[in-house]
Design a protein around this motif. Structure first.
Motif, PDB file in Angstrom:
ATOM      1  N   SER A  35      -6.047   7.130   0.324  1.00  0.00           N
ATOM      2  CA  SER A  35      -6.680   6.542  -0.859  1.00  0.00           C
ATOM      3  C   SER A  35      -6.180   5.133  -1.169  1.00  0.00           C
ATOM      4  O   SER A  35      -6.930   4.310  -1.672  1.00  0.00           O
ATOM      5  N   SER A  36      -4.942   4.816  -0.834  1.00  0.00           N
ATOM      6  CA  SER A  36      -4.417   3.491  -1.152  1.00  0.00           C
ATOM      7  C   SER A  36      -5.038   2.388  -0.297  1.00  0.00           C
ATOM      8  O   SER A  36      -5.071   1.234  -0.696  1.00  0.00           O
ATOM      9  N   LEU A  37      -5.543   2.725   0.870  1.00  0.00           N
ATOM     10  CA  LEU A  37      -6.158   1.743   1.766  1.00  0.00           C
ATOM     11  C   LEU A  37      -7.676   1.865   1.826  1.00  0.00           C
ATOM     12  O   LEU A  37      -8.327   1.145   2.571  1.00  0.00           O
ATOM     13  N   GLU A  39     -10.008   0.878  -0.026  1.00  0.00           N
ATOM     14  CA  GLU A  39     -10.789  -0.307  -0.399  1.00  0.00           C
ATOM     15  C   GLU A  39     -11.125  -1.203   0.788  1.00  0.00           C
ATOM     16  O   GLU A  39     -12.164  -1.850   0.795  1.00  0.00           O
TER      17      GLU A  39
END
Length: 97
Positions: A35-37, A39
């Protein structure tokens, strides 16, 4: 010294571009999960598709000028295009939903 590319070295360069695109495509697929990457996942995936498709197409065209492709080479080429198209369709659905 002559800097002109030989047909074989041009094919090797196309293979390199195709492989690099496949690597970036794989990285893009791997980035979809965390989820952190997430984007940057779709832009990386799109870049991988473009570079891989360009390298694959250049290699196919150059080799086709040198000799008639074998049936399994043509089959793999078009299978790869089908998979790239499916991935692109998935990306469009993700972007529009």
């Amino acid at each position: 010294m002559d800097n002109a590319m030989t047909p074989r070295s041009a094919i090797k360069a196309a293979e390199l571009a195709s492989a690099l695109g496949a690597i970036v495509l794989g990285i893009g697929l791997g980035l979809v999960a965390p989820s952190s990457l997430r984007e940057i996942a779709l832009p990386v995936l799109g870049a991988g598709i473009l570079v891989h498709a360009a390298g694959m197409t250049l290699k196919h065209r150059m080799e086709s000028q040198m000799r008639q492709p074998l049936y399994w080479e043509r089959s793999l080429y078009w299978l790869c295009w089908a998979l790239l198209g499916a991935t692109l369709g998935w990306m469009v659905m993700r972007l529009t939903s």
